[in-house]
Enzyme design. Structure first.
Site, PDB file in Angstrom:
ATOM      1  N   MET A  30       0.879  -1.080  -0.085  1.00 18.24           N
ATOM      2  CA  MET A  30      -0.183   0.000   0.186  1.00 18.24           C
ATOM      3  C   MET A  30       0.660   1.380   0.366  1.00 18.24           C
ATOM      4  O   MET A  30       0.708   2.687   0.291  1.00 18.24           O
ATOM      5  CB  MET A  30      -0.894   0.067   1.716  1.00 18.24           C
ATOM      6  CG  MET A  30      -1.774  -1.159   1.206  1.00 18.24           C
ATOM      7  SD  MET A  30      -3.607  -1.111   1.510  1.00 18.24           S
ATOM      8  CE  MET A  30      -2.747  -0.936   3.583  1.00 18.24           C
ATOM      9  N   GLY A  31       2.435   1.302  -0.136  1.00 19.79           N
ATOM     10  CA  GLY A  31       2.931   2.208  -0.114  1.00 19.79           C
ATOM     11  C   GLY A  31       3.521   2.735   0.811  1.00 19.79           C
ATOM     12  O   GLY A  31       2.972   2.558   1.666  1.00 19.79           O
ATOM     13  N   HIS A  37       8.947  -3.732   2.809  1.00 22.51           N
ATOM     14  CA  HIS A  37       9.011  -3.723   1.954  1.00 22.51           C
ATOM     15  C   HIS A  37      10.064  -4.043   1.065  1.00 22.51           C
ATOM     16  O   HIS A  37       9.531  -4.853   0.601  1.00 22.51           O
ATOM     17  CB  HIS A  37       7.792  -2.424   1.461  1.00 22.51           C
ATOM     18  CG  HIS A  37       6.536  -2.055   2.487  1.00 22.51           C
ATOM     19  ND1 HIS A  37       6.873  -0.595   3.110  1.00 22.51           N
ATOM     20  CD2 HIS A  37       5.573  -2.514   2.638  1.00 22.51           C
ATOM     21  CE1 HIS A  37       5.403  -0.866   3.041  1.00 22.51           C
ATOM     22  NE2 HIS A  37       4.349  -1.865   3.061  1.00 22.51           N
ATOM     23  N   GLY A 147       4.638 -10.215   3.665  1.00 21.20           N
ATOM     24  CA  GLY A 147       5.487 -10.269   4.719  1.00 21.20           C
ATOM     25  C   GLY A 147       5.013 -10.785   6.539  1.00 21.20           C
ATOM     26  O   GLY A 147       3.725 -10.955   6.290  1.00 21.20           O
ATOM     27  N   MET A 184       8.817  -2.710  11.514  1.00 18.79           N
ATOM     28  CA  MET A 184       8.508  -1.755  10.575  1.00 18.79           C
ATOM     29  C   MET A 184       6.766  -1.371  10.270  1.00 18.79           C
ATOM     30  O   MET A 184       6.646  -2.556  10.078  1.00 18.79           O
ATOM     31  CB  MET A 184       9.415  -1.408   9.885  1.00 18.79           C
ATOM     32  CG  MET A 184      11.003  -0.946  10.353  1.00 18.79           C
ATOM     33  SD  MET A 184      12.152  -0.361   8.314  1.00 18.79           S
ATOM     34  CE  MET A 184      14.196  -1.016   9.708  1.00 18.79           C
TER      35      MET A 184
HETATM   36  P1  AMP Z   1       1.657  -3.288   3.532  1.00 17.70           P
HETATM   37  O1  AMP Z   1       1.619  -1.650   2.755  1.00 17.70           O
HETATM   38  O2  AMP Z   1       1.549  -2.121   4.829  1.00 17.70           O
HETATM   39  O3  AMP Z   1      -0.255  -3.489   2.622  1.00 17.70           O
HETATM   40  O4  AMP Z   1       2.686  -4.085   3.482  1.00 17.70           O
HETATM   41  C1  AMP Z   1       2.610  -4.558   2.234  1.00 17.70           C
HETATM   42  C2  AMP Z   1       3.489  -6.035   2.132  1.00 17.70           C
HETATM   43  O5  AMP Z   1       4.449  -5.810   3.088  1.00 17.70           O
HETATM   44  C3  AMP Z   1       2.849  -6.829   2.685  1.00 17.70           C
HETATM   45  O6  AMP Z   1       3.304  -8.258   2.671  1.00 17.70           O
HETATM   46  C4  AMP Z   1       3.018  -7.236   4.616  1.00 17.70           C
HETATM   47  O7  AMP Z   1       3.237  -7.972   5.324  1.00 17.70           O
HETATM   48  C5  AMP Z   1       4.852  -6.668   4.180  1.00 17.70           C
HETATM   49  N1  AMP Z   1       5.822  -5.883   5.731  1.00 17.70           N
HETATM   50  C6  AMP Z   1       5.239  -4.518   5.544  1.00 17.70           C
HETATM   51  N2  AMP Z   1       5.932  -4.588   6.913  1.00 17.70           N
HETATM   52  C7  AMP Z   1       7.164  -5.180   7.291  1.00 17.70           C
HETATM   53  C8  AMP Z   1       7.934  -5.429   8.004  1.00 17.70           C
HETATM   54  N3  AMP Z   1       8.047  -4.468   8.482  1.00 17.70           N
HETATM   55  N4  AMP Z   1       8.470  -6.752   7.814  1.00 17.70           N
HETATM   56  C9  AMP Z   1       8.243  -7.240   6.653  1.00 17.70           C
HETATM   57  N5  AMP Z   1       7.070  -7.422   5.878  1.00 17.70           N
HETATM   58  C10 AMP Z   1       6.432  -6.517   6.219  1.00 17.70           C
END
Ligand code: AMP
Length: 281
Positions: A30-31, A37, A147, A184
Protein backbone atom coordinates in the site's frame (compact mmCIF):
# COMPACT_ATOMS: atom_id res chain seq x y z
CA UNK A 1 12.09 0.89 -13.86
CA UNK A 2 8.84 1.84 -15.46
CA UNK A 3 5.61 2.93 -13.83
CA UNK A 4 2.38 1.46 -15.18
CA UNK A 5 -1.03 2.75 -14.12
CA UNK A 6 -3.20 1.15 -16.78
CA UNK A 7 -4.52 -2.37 -16.11
CA UNK A 8 -4.53 -3.48 -19.77
CA UNK A 9 -0.94 -2.25 -20.24
CA UNK A 10 0.13 -4.19 -17.16
CA UNK A 11 -1.62 -7.33 -18.41
CA UNK A 12 -0.11 -7.20 -21.87
CA UNK A 13 3.36 -6.50 -20.46
CA UNK A 14 2.97 -9.50 -18.11
CA UNK A 15 1.83 -11.71 -21.00
CA UNK A 16 4.78 -10.65 -23.13
CA UNK A 17 7.18 -11.31 -20.24
CA UNK A 18 5.72 -14.78 -19.71
CA UNK A 19 5.98 -15.59 -23.43
CA UNK A 20 9.69 -14.75 -23.22
CA UNK A 21 9.99 -17.47 -20.58
CA UNK A 22 10.78 -15.04 -17.79
CA UNK A 23 9.71 -15.43 -14.17
CA UNK A 24 7.53 -12.69 -12.69
CA UNK A 25 7.44 -11.90 -8.97
CA UNK A 26 4.80 -9.63 -7.46
CA UNK A 27 5.18 -7.61 -4.25
CA UNK A 28 1.80 -6.10 -3.30
CA UNK A 29 2.02 -3.01 -1.04
CA UNK A 30 0.00 0.00 0.00
CA UNK A 31 3.04 2.23 -0.42
CA UNK A 32 4.77 4.61 1.99
CA UNK A 33 7.59 2.15 1.59
CA UNK A 34 10.08 1.25 4.33
CA UNK A 35 12.80 -1.38 4.82
CA UNK A 36 10.14 -4.05 5.45
CA UNK A 37 8.69 -3.58 1.97
CA UNK A 38 12.16 -3.24 0.46
CA UNK A 39 13.23 -6.59 1.93
CA UNK A 40 10.31 -8.18 0.04
CA UNK A 41 11.35 -6.46 -3.19
CA UNK A 42 14.94 -7.66 -2.75
CA UNK A 43 13.69 -11.20 -2.16
CA UNK A 44 11.61 -10.92 -5.35
CA UNK A 45 14.63 -9.63 -7.25
CA UNK A 46 16.63 -12.73 -6.25
CA UNK A 47 13.80 -15.09 -7.21
CA UNK A 48 12.56 -13.66 -10.51
CA UNK A 49 13.49 -11.97 -13.78
CA UNK A 50 10.80 -9.31 -13.56
CA UNK A 51 9.84 -7.71 -10.24
CA UNK A 52 6.47 -5.97 -10.16
CA UNK A 53 5.80 -3.90 -7.04
CA UNK A 54 2.23 -2.70 -6.73
CA UNK A 55 1.30 0.38 -4.76
CA UNK A 56 -2.38 0.63 -4.09
CA UNK A 57 -4.22 1.76 -0.98
CA UNK A 58 -7.08 -0.66 -1.34
CA UNK A 59 -10.31 0.92 -0.06
CA UNK A 60 -12.17 -2.39 0.34
CA UNK A 61 -9.82 -3.58 3.09
CA UNK A 62 -10.59 -0.54 5.25
CA UNK A 63 -13.64 -0.61 7.51
CA UNK A 64 -16.28 2.13 7.60
CA UNK A 65 -14.69 3.72 10.67
CA UNK A 66 -11.15 3.50 9.26
CA UNK A 67 -10.10 6.50 7.24
CA UNK A 68 -8.57 5.29 3.98
CA UNK A 69 -7.90 8.90 2.91
CA UNK A 70 -5.66 9.45 5.94
CA UNK A 71 -3.39 6.53 5.04
CA UNK A 72 0.12 7.95 4.46
CA UNK A 73 1.24 8.32 0.86
CA UNK A 74 4.46 9.49 -0.83
CA UNK A 75 4.60 8.18 -4.37
CA UNK A 76 7.76 10.13 -5.36
CA UNK A 77 9.81 8.75 -2.50
CA UNK A 78 8.29 5.27 -3.06
CA UNK A 79 9.31 5.40 -6.72
CA UNK A 80 12.96 6.05 -5.79
CA UNK A 81 13.03 3.38 -3.06
CA UNK A 82 11.24 0.75 -5.15
CA UNK A 83 13.67 1.23 -8.01
CA UNK A 84 16.74 1.10 -5.76
CA UNK A 85 15.53 -2.17 -4.22
CA UNK A 86 15.18 -3.86 -7.61
CA UNK A 87 11.66 -3.19 -8.89
CA UNK A 88 11.30 -3.40 -12.69
CA UNK A 89 7.67 -2.34 -12.93
CA UNK A 90 5.85 -0.16 -10.42
CA UNK A 91 2.14 -0.86 -10.83
CA UNK A 92 0.05 2.02 -9.47
CA UNK A 93 -3.58 1.60 -10.49
CA UNK A 94 -6.38 4.07 -9.74
CA UNK A 95 -9.50 3.38 -7.67
CA UNK A 96 -11.60 4.00 -10.77
CA UNK A 97 -9.78 1.31 -12.70
CA UNK A 98 -9.75 -1.22 -9.85
CA UNK A 99 -13.34 -0.71 -8.72
CA UNK A 100 -15.26 0.81 -11.62
CA UNK A 101 -18.88 1.74 -11.19
CA UNK A 102 -21.00 -1.36 -10.87
CA UNK A 103 -18.21 -3.45 -9.32
CA UNK A 104 -19.73 -6.30 -7.30
CA UNK A 105 -17.45 -9.33 -7.03
CA UNK A 106 -15.56 -10.29 -3.87
CA UNK A 107 -13.41 -13.20 -2.78
CA UNK A 108 -13.82 -14.47 0.78
CA UNK A 109 -11.79 -16.95 2.77
CA UNK A 110 -13.94 -18.19 5.63
CA UNK A 111 -12.70 -19.80 8.83
CA UNK A 112 -9.19 -18.35 8.95
CA UNK A 113 -10.48 -14.80 8.67
CA UNK A 114 -12.75 -14.96 11.71
CA UNK A 115 -10.07 -14.86 14.41
CA UNK A 116 -7.38 -12.32 15.36
CA UNK A 117 -7.61 -9.20 13.14
CA UNK A 118 -10.66 -10.61 11.36
CA UNK A 119 -12.64 -10.49 14.60
CA UNK A 120 -11.98 -6.75 14.92
CA UNK A 121 -11.96 -5.84 11.23
CA UNK A 122 -14.75 -8.04 9.84
CA UNK A 123 -14.51 -6.90 6.21
CA UNK A 124 -10.73 -6.48 6.08
CA UNK A 125 -9.66 -9.86 4.72
CA UNK A 126 -12.44 -9.90 2.13
CA UNK A 127 -10.83 -6.73 0.77
CA UNK A 128 -7.37 -8.29 0.91
CA UNK A 129 -8.30 -11.55 -0.83
CA UNK A 130 -10.23 -9.63 -3.47
CA UNK A 131 -7.42 -7.21 -4.29
CA UNK A 132 -4.77 -9.95 -4.30
CA UNK A 133 -6.94 -12.01 -6.67
CA UNK A 134 -7.24 -9.00 -8.96
CA UNK A 135 -3.48 -8.37 -8.79
CA UNK A 136 -2.79 -12.03 -9.62
CA UNK A 137 -5.01 -11.71 -12.70
CA UNK A 138 -3.43 -8.43 -13.77
CA UNK A 139 0.26 -9.07 -13.04
CA UNK A 140 0.21 -12.83 -13.74
CA UNK A 141 3.05 -13.57 -11.32
CA UNK A 142 4.77 -16.93 -10.87
CA UNK A 143 5.74 -15.84 -7.34
CA UNK A 144 4.09 -13.43 -4.88
CA UNK A 145 5.83 -12.22 -1.73
CA UNK A 146 4.18 -11.23 1.54
CA UNK A 147 5.55 -10.28 4.96
CA UNK A 148 5.33 -12.32 8.17
CA UNK A 149 4.50 -8.97 9.83
CA UNK A 150 0.92 -9.59 8.62
CA UNK A 151 0.96 -13.23 9.71
CA UNK A 152 -2.77 -13.85 9.34
CA UNK A 153 -2.79 -12.21 5.91
CA UNK A 154 0.02 -14.51 4.72
CA UNK A 155 -1.86 -17.60 5.93
CA UNK A 156 -5.13 -16.44 4.39
CA UNK A 157 -3.43 -15.77 1.05
CA UNK A 158 -1.80 -19.21 1.07
CA UNK A 159 -5.22 -20.75 1.76
CA UNK A 160 -6.89 -18.73 -0.99
CA UNK A 161 -4.14 -19.65 -3.45
CA UNK A 162 -4.64 -23.33 -2.66
CA UNK A 163 -8.44 -23.18 -2.63
CA UNK A 164 -8.76 -21.28 -5.92
CA UNK A 165 -5.89 -23.14 -7.65
CA UNK A 166 -3.89 -20.02 -8.43
CA UNK A 167 -0.67 -21.09 -10.11
CA UNK A 168 1.37 -18.75 -7.91
CA UNK A 169 4.09 -19.64 -5.39
CA UNK A 170 3.58 -17.72 -2.14
CA UNK A 171 6.74 -16.72 -0.28
CA UNK A 172 6.73 -15.15 3.17
CA UNK A 173 9.55 -12.85 4.27
CA UNK A 174 10.63 -12.26 7.90
CA UNK A 175 9.63 -9.20 9.93
CA UNK A 176 12.00 -6.24 9.62
CA UNK A 177 12.32 -4.20 12.81
CA UNK A 178 13.77 -0.89 13.88
CA UNK A 179 16.85 -1.16 16.11
CA UNK A 180 14.69 -0.83 19.22
CA UNK A 181 12.55 -3.79 18.12
CA UNK A 182 9.46 -1.99 16.83
CA UNK A 183 8.24 -3.71 13.67
CA UNK A 184 8.49 -1.36 10.70
CA UNK A 185 5.10 -0.17 9.53
CA UNK A 186 3.70 2.68 7.46
CA UNK A 187 1.31 3.25 10.36
CA UNK A 188 4.19 4.12 12.73
CA UNK A 189 3.93 7.55 11.14
CA UNK A 190 0.79 8.17 13.21
CA UNK A 191 2.78 7.90 16.48
CA UNK A 192 3.73 11.03 18.43
CA UNK A 193 7.40 11.12 19.58
CA UNK A 194 6.27 10.01 23.07
CA UNK A 195 4.23 7.10 21.66
CA UNK A 196 7.07 6.13 19.33
CA UNK A 197 9.41 5.87 22.31
CA UNK A 198 6.93 3.58 24.10
CA UNK A 199 5.92 1.41 21.12
CA UNK A 200 8.90 -1.02 21.38
CA UNK A 201 7.13 -2.45 24.45
CA UNK A 202 4.97 -4.45 22.01
CA UNK A 203 7.92 -6.48 20.76
CA UNK A 204 9.47 -6.59 24.23
CA UNK A 205 6.26 -8.15 25.52
CA UNK A 206 6.41 -10.81 22.78
CA UNK A 207 10.03 -11.54 23.69
CA UNK A 208 9.08 -11.85 27.37
CA UNK A 209 6.29 -14.23 26.39
CA UNK A 210 8.81 -16.30 24.45
CA UNK A 211 11.13 -16.37 27.49
CA UNK A 212 8.30 -17.56 29.73
CA UNK A 213 7.50 -20.37 27.31
CA UNK A 214 11.15 -21.31 26.97
CA UNK A 215 11.22 -21.36 30.78
CA UNK A 216 8.50 -24.01 30.75
CA UNK A 217 5.23 -22.06 31.01
CA UNK A 218 2.52 -23.88 29.05
CA UNK A 219 -0.61 -22.03 30.12
CA UNK A 220 -1.56 -19.47 27.45
CA UNK A 221 -3.61 -17.41 29.91
CA UNK A 222 -0.63 -16.89 32.20
CA UNK A 223 1.53 -15.77 29.27
CA UNK A 224 -1.22 -13.54 27.87
CA UNK A 225 -1.82 -11.85 31.23
CA UNK A 226 1.86 -11.03 31.64
CA UNK A 227 2.03 -9.63 28.10
CA UNK A 228 -1.10 -7.55 28.67
CA UNK A 229 0.36 -6.10 31.85
CA UNK A 230 3.48 -4.95 30.03
CA UNK A 231 1.46 -3.29 27.28
CA UNK A 232 -0.90 -1.64 29.77
CA UNK A 233 2.07 0.39 31.03
CA UNK A 234 1.78 2.45 27.82
CA UNK A 235 -0.65 5.21 28.76
CA UNK A 236 -2.18 5.63 25.30
CA UNK A 237 -2.49 1.90 24.52
CA UNK A 238 -5.69 -0.01 23.87
CA UNK A 239 -5.37 -3.72 23.25
CA UNK A 240 -7.52 -5.23 20.48
CA UNK A 241 -6.12 -8.68 21.15
CA UNK A 242 -3.18 -10.72 22.31
CA UNK A 243 -3.67 -14.31 21.27
CA UNK A 244 -1.69 -17.50 21.43
CA UNK A 245 -2.79 -19.60 18.49
CA UNK A 246 -1.81 -22.63 16.48
CA UNK A 247 0.54 -21.30 13.77
CA UNK A 248 -1.30 -23.19 11.02
CA UNK A 249 -5.00 -23.08 11.94
CA UNK A 250 -4.89 -19.78 13.89
CA UNK A 251 -7.11 -21.39 16.52
CA UNK A 252 -6.50 -20.46 20.15
CA UNK A 253 -4.57 -23.16 22.01
CA UNK A 254 -5.41 -24.46 25.47
CA UNK A 255 -1.89 -25.67 26.05
CA UNK A 256 1.28 -24.21 24.56
CA UNK A 257 2.84 -26.89 22.38
CA UNK A 258 3.88 -27.42 18.77
CA UNK A 259 4.12 -24.49 16.39
CA UNK A 260 2.66 -21.46 18.11
CA UNK A 261 2.00 -17.92 16.94
CA UNK A 262 1.71 -15.17 19.50
CA UNK A 263 -0.02 -12.30 17.74
CA UNK A 264 -1.17 -8.93 18.98
CA UNK A 265 -2.97 -5.84 17.73
CA UNK A 266 -2.73 -2.77 19.90
CA UNK A 267 -3.73 0.82 19.38
CA UNK A 268 -1.10 3.26 20.53
CA UNK A 269 -2.87 6.57 20.20
CA UNK A 270 -4.29 6.65 16.67
CA UNK A 271 -2.04 3.91 15.31
CA UNK A 272 -3.29 0.33 15.25
CA UNK A 273 -0.08 -1.69 15.36
CA UNK A 274 0.27 -5.43 14.86
CA UNK A 275 3.16 -7.71 15.67
CA UNK A 276 3.79 -11.40 16.20
CA UNK A 277 6.35 -14.02 17.01
CA UNK A 278 6.55 -17.67 15.96
CA UNK A 279 7.62 -20.18 18.59
CA UNK A 280 8.32 -23.88 18.27
CA UNK A 281 7.83 -25.74 21.54
P1 AMP B 1 1.45 -2.92 3.47
O1 AMP B 1 1.99 -1.85 2.58
O2 AMP B 1 1.47 -2.54 4.92
O3 AMP B 1 0.14 -3.49 3.01
O4 AMP B 1 2.49 -4.12 3.39
C1 AMP B 1 2.82 -4.71 2.16
C2 AMP B 1 3.60 -5.98 2.41
O5 AMP B 1 4.77 -5.69 3.15
C3 AMP B 1 2.81 -6.99 3.25
O6 AMP B 1 3.02 -8.29 2.73
C4 AMP B 1 3.39 -6.84 4.62
O7 AMP B 1 3.33 -8.00 5.41
C5 AMP B 1 4.84 -6.51 4.29
N1 AMP B 1 5.48 -5.80 5.41
C6 AMP B 1 5.03 -4.66 6.01
N2 AMP B 1 5.83 -4.33 7.05
C7 AMP B 1 6.79 -5.29 7.10
C8 AMP B 1 7.91 -5.52 7.96
N3 AMP B 1 8.20 -4.70 8.97
N4 AMP B 1 8.69 -6.60 7.72
C9 AMP B 1 8.39 -7.44 6.71
N5 AMP B 1 7.36 -7.29 5.86
C10 AMP B 1 6.56 -6.22 6.06
Amino acid sequence: MKTVTDIENMQSYAEKTRREGKVIALVPTMGFLHEGHLSLIRMADKAADLVVTSIYVNPTQFGPSEDVDQYPRDIDHDTTLAQQAGTDVLFVPTDKAMYPQGYQTFVTAEKLTRSLCGAFRPTHFRGVTTIVTKLFNIVKPHIAIFGQKDAQQAIVIRQMTRDLNFDVEIKVAPIIRHEDGLAMSSRNKYLTPQQRSEAPVLYQSLCEAQKMIEGGERNPNVVKKYTQKMIDTIASSKIDYIEIVDAVTLEAVREIKGNILIALAVYIGKARLIDNILIKV
